[in-house]
Design a protein around this motif. Sequence first.
Motif, PDB file in Angstrom:
ATOM      1  N   ASN A 666      21.541 -47.101  77.318  1.00  0.00           N
ATOM      2  CA  ASN A 666      22.324 -45.864  77.285  1.00  0.00           C
ATOM      3  C   ASN A 666      21.660 -44.751  78.083  1.00  0.00           C
ATOM      4  N   ASN A 667      21.021 -45.123  79.170  1.00  0.00           N
ATOM      5  CA  ASN A 667      20.313 -44.135  79.979  1.00  0.00           C
ATOM      6  C   ASN A 667      21.245 -43.074  80.551  1.00  0.00           C
ATOM      7  N   GLU A 668      22.477 -43.470  80.854  1.00  0.00           N
ATOM      8  CA  GLU A 668      23.434 -42.504  81.411  1.00  0.00           C
ATOM      9  C   GLU A 668      23.748 -41.422  80.387  1.00  0.00           C
ATOM     10  N   ILE A 669      23.936 -41.850  79.145  1.00  0.00           N
ATOM     11  CA  ILE A 669      24.222 -40.889  78.072  1.00  0.00           C
ATOM     12  C   ILE A 669      23.010 -39.998  77.827  1.00  0.00           C
ATOM     13  N   VAL A 670      21.848 -40.597  77.770  1.00  0.00           N
ATOM     14  CA  VAL A 670      20.625 -39.840  77.506  1.00  0.00           C
ATOM     15  C   VAL A 670      20.373 -38.819  78.620  1.00  0.00           C
ATOM     16  N   SER A 671      20.599 -39.230  79.846  1.00  0.00           N
ATOM     17  CA  SER A 671      20.411 -38.304  80.968  1.00  0.00           C
ATOM     18  C   SER A 671      21.363 -37.123  80.860  1.00  0.00           C
ATOM     19  N   TRP A 672      22.603 -37.386  80.496  1.00  0.00           N
ATOM     20  CA  TRP A 672      23.590 -36.316  80.333  1.00  0.00           C
ATOM     21  C   TRP A 672      23.175 -35.361  79.222  1.00  0.00           C
ATOM     22  N   ILE A 673      22.668 -35.918  78.118  1.00  0.00           N
ATOM     23  CA  ILE A 673      22.222 -35.083  76.999  1.00  0.00           C
ATOM     24  C   ILE A 673      21.069 -34.180  77.425  1.00  0.00           C
ATOM     25  N   LYS A 674      20.092 -34.765  78.070  1.00  0.00           N
ATOM     26  CA  LYS A 674      18.908 -33.993  78.460  1.00  0.00           C
ATOM     27  C   LYS A 674      19.239 -32.910  79.484  1.00  0.00           C
ATOM     28  N   LYS A 675      20.284 -33.150  80.238  1.00  0.00           N
ATOM     29  CA  LYS A 675      20.680 -32.182  81.256  1.00  0.00           C
ATOM     30  C   LYS A 675      21.438 -31.004  80.652  1.00  0.00           C
ATOM     31  N   HIS A 676      22.234 -31.243  79.608  1.00  0.00           N
ATOM     32  CA  HIS A 676      23.142 -30.215  79.115  1.00  0.00           C
ATOM     33  C   HIS A 676      22.829 -29.689  77.719  1.00  0.00           C
ATOM     34  N   ALA A 677      22.163 -30.463  76.901  1.00  0.00           N
ATOM     35  CA  ALA A 677      21.966 -30.055  75.504  1.00  0.00           C
ATOM     36  C   ALA A 677      20.687 -29.247  75.330  1.00  0.00           C
TER      37      ALA A 677
END
Length: 815
Positions: A666-677
């Motif tokens: 789930n690296n794509e999801i994790v990357s999105w989280i770290k970028k926006h959350a």
Amino acid sequence: MESKESSRVQKNEHNSFLHKLRNIKYDYWLIAILILAAFLYAWNIWEAGEANNFYTAAIVSMTKSFKNFWYASFDPAGFITVDKPPVALWFMTISAKIFGVHGWSVVLPSILFGIGSVYLIYNMVQKRFGKVPARLAALVMTLTPIVVADSRTNNMDATLVFFLLLSVWFVQKAVLSKQQRYVWIGFALIGFSFNIKMLQAFMILPALYLYYWIASDVKWKKKLVHLSIATVFLAIFTLIWPLSVDMTNSNSRPYEGGSETNSALELAFGYNGTQRLLGQTTGTGGAFPGMSSSKKSSKSMTPPSGSGKKSSSKQPTPPSGSKSKNNSKMGNPPSKSGKSNGAPKIPSGGKGQPGGNGQKGGAGTGGAGGGAFNIGTAGPLRLFQKELGPQISWLLLIALFGLISSFAYYRGSKMKKWYSLNAQRKELWLWVGWLVPVAGFFSVASFFHPYYTIMLAPAIAVLAGIGIYTMIQQWREKSLWAMLLPIAILSTSILQAWYLTDYYPTLAWVLLIAGIIISIPLFVLPWIAIKLKNKRIWPTIALILIMLAPSYWSLTPTLAGSSDGIPSAGPSLLSSAGGGGGMGNSQTDSTLLKYLEKHQGNAEYLFATDDSSTAAPYIIATGKAVMAMGGFNGTDKAITLKQFKKLVKEGKLKYYYSGGKTGGSNNEIVSWIKKHAKKVKLSSSNNNQVATSSVTVSSKTKSSSTKAPSSNGGNLGSKQGGMPSGKAPSGQKGSTPPSGSKPSKKPSGAKGNNAPNGSGNRPNNMKKPTGKKKLTKKQLKKMKKSGKSSGPSMGGGMGGPGQSGTLYDLSSIYK
């Protein structure tokens, strides 16, 4: 008149029943063996804590709804399942519904099925061979170390073995009673067993087909018809559950954990099928140490302190740590030379099978010879190697020599050829048909845990029980086969002495010398004594001698109160405080949990995380839904970024906790989280000092510099599994039923201490020491039994509780 007549009939029936009850001839030896089994399997089980918390979390979830119950959902929200079928968990869930969710209640079905297996073996052997061989077979089954260890967990293996034995019992009944319906029931039970642990149940199918073909007293055409109908029943009961899963819209059920295509059938024939034989290379981030059969995985059995072959540096990072019985100080386990070695870089376990405790040579178990994946070198002698032998093979030589003896002993006088069959020989072929395919699989397979070898236990027990009886009879009668007994005793003594050398070298020499001394009269007496029929003392002494070591090995899980994710038996379980192998127990971080519960609001999930081992303790503690995005190891593709965003936007998911997991799917999801959350920085107050929780600290925040108490205090005090010394999550008491209540408060330990004890494996009524008082011996003993250790609790996959991580606030993204 009619009422008087009916009452007279009822009275007569009642008297008849009492008369039959009074005239039952009890086998008191059997009763004693069953009591022994109950003691070994159940004593100290109240120390189980969370048992295997991967399955315990699923049991908590399965009590919430029938949908979760049917699909074996790992989480209460029904997001993802465990990677096994639900049948064994059904029994555990029913027990949890009746008694509440406790370590002992989820293990209770395994205990009962383990005892039931002992009785079934006695019953089947007694019908053809008499009471003495039946008692011996039941005793050997009871005292097989891995049987004891497996019967004390909420894993599926003890349940599977019971239903396989029950299927054999029905097929035997079909042969004896000449009623074909029983063979259909027997094969239906194999299909039922498939839905306990999938293709593992089919390992004994050749034995059933062979046995019914050679033993049933009907013409061959009728045999074909009977077996054809039985195969239909087998197929129906095998496919009824996986087809119900695969034919249900994927949006209306949980994702099938461990599968690559969200399919129960693909899981059965892929990961839980061919990949077990060939080695797991997909879906879990690569092959695990100990799975390759091309090289010897370990030169010797791991001694109490733990040793083995170093794993490859290319392997995934180790888990956050786990309970270990191998070193009370929970440092990196020393090698045989006493030098400390670096923690191996290994995963915690295969999908659905919890990992080990971070020992060398595979995620090791305390008592196992080689650990969770250290299964020795593939080949015909693998089962005798020290990685697997001390769990299952103490009496394997007796079983093999006993097979030769019994086949010769039960040759009828009217038989024209040596290979002709009679009733007893047909029964022997049944157990040979069980032993050979199963032993063959374990001799060549690349991916299994040592505790799977419980599958060999029934066949070894039966052949050893019958063989001991026939070898003694042949020796007393001075038969041509009389030398089998001393040869079997001597060779077994040598093998057992070899197994003992890593733990008790002196006792190994004592056993070897005693075996030689006792073997001498067994070799000599048939040639010099006039009568041997009344000479029982030497065979009795020899039998006691070869039962001593396996009996002690079997006693160790009971004395240790172990109920481990990776079950094992051996002296290492007693060598130090702490739980046994595998993802048996782990802890929640109280600071993190309090924050999440306070701010959850109407969100469906308490939080999302990478893998189920991080999520499991929070599900158990609260009964609330925690999303394990990637399943057990974080490698399942159970959710897409689009689906994840939708949940966040709808307010169903407000937090994501990164426990340090790497290499997931789930690296794509994790990357999105770290970028926006937003990152959440949590602090907790303890004794007027403020310390940041090491579990929930963001990457820019330093964790508390205070040191955890020593091992006597049961808290983290050393590095293991890549975790910095002195870091620990805030604690809470061990296993808590899913009442939805908040975790218990932290103990008032030493200043600045935010660390819990190293394990959640503690009875709920046991208080934590304050750290200010000197602990009594009784307290230390309780801490040891409850799995309280000086090491970090098991984080499971790779980054669960006990490892530095970051909490992200997802609700801020769409504001």
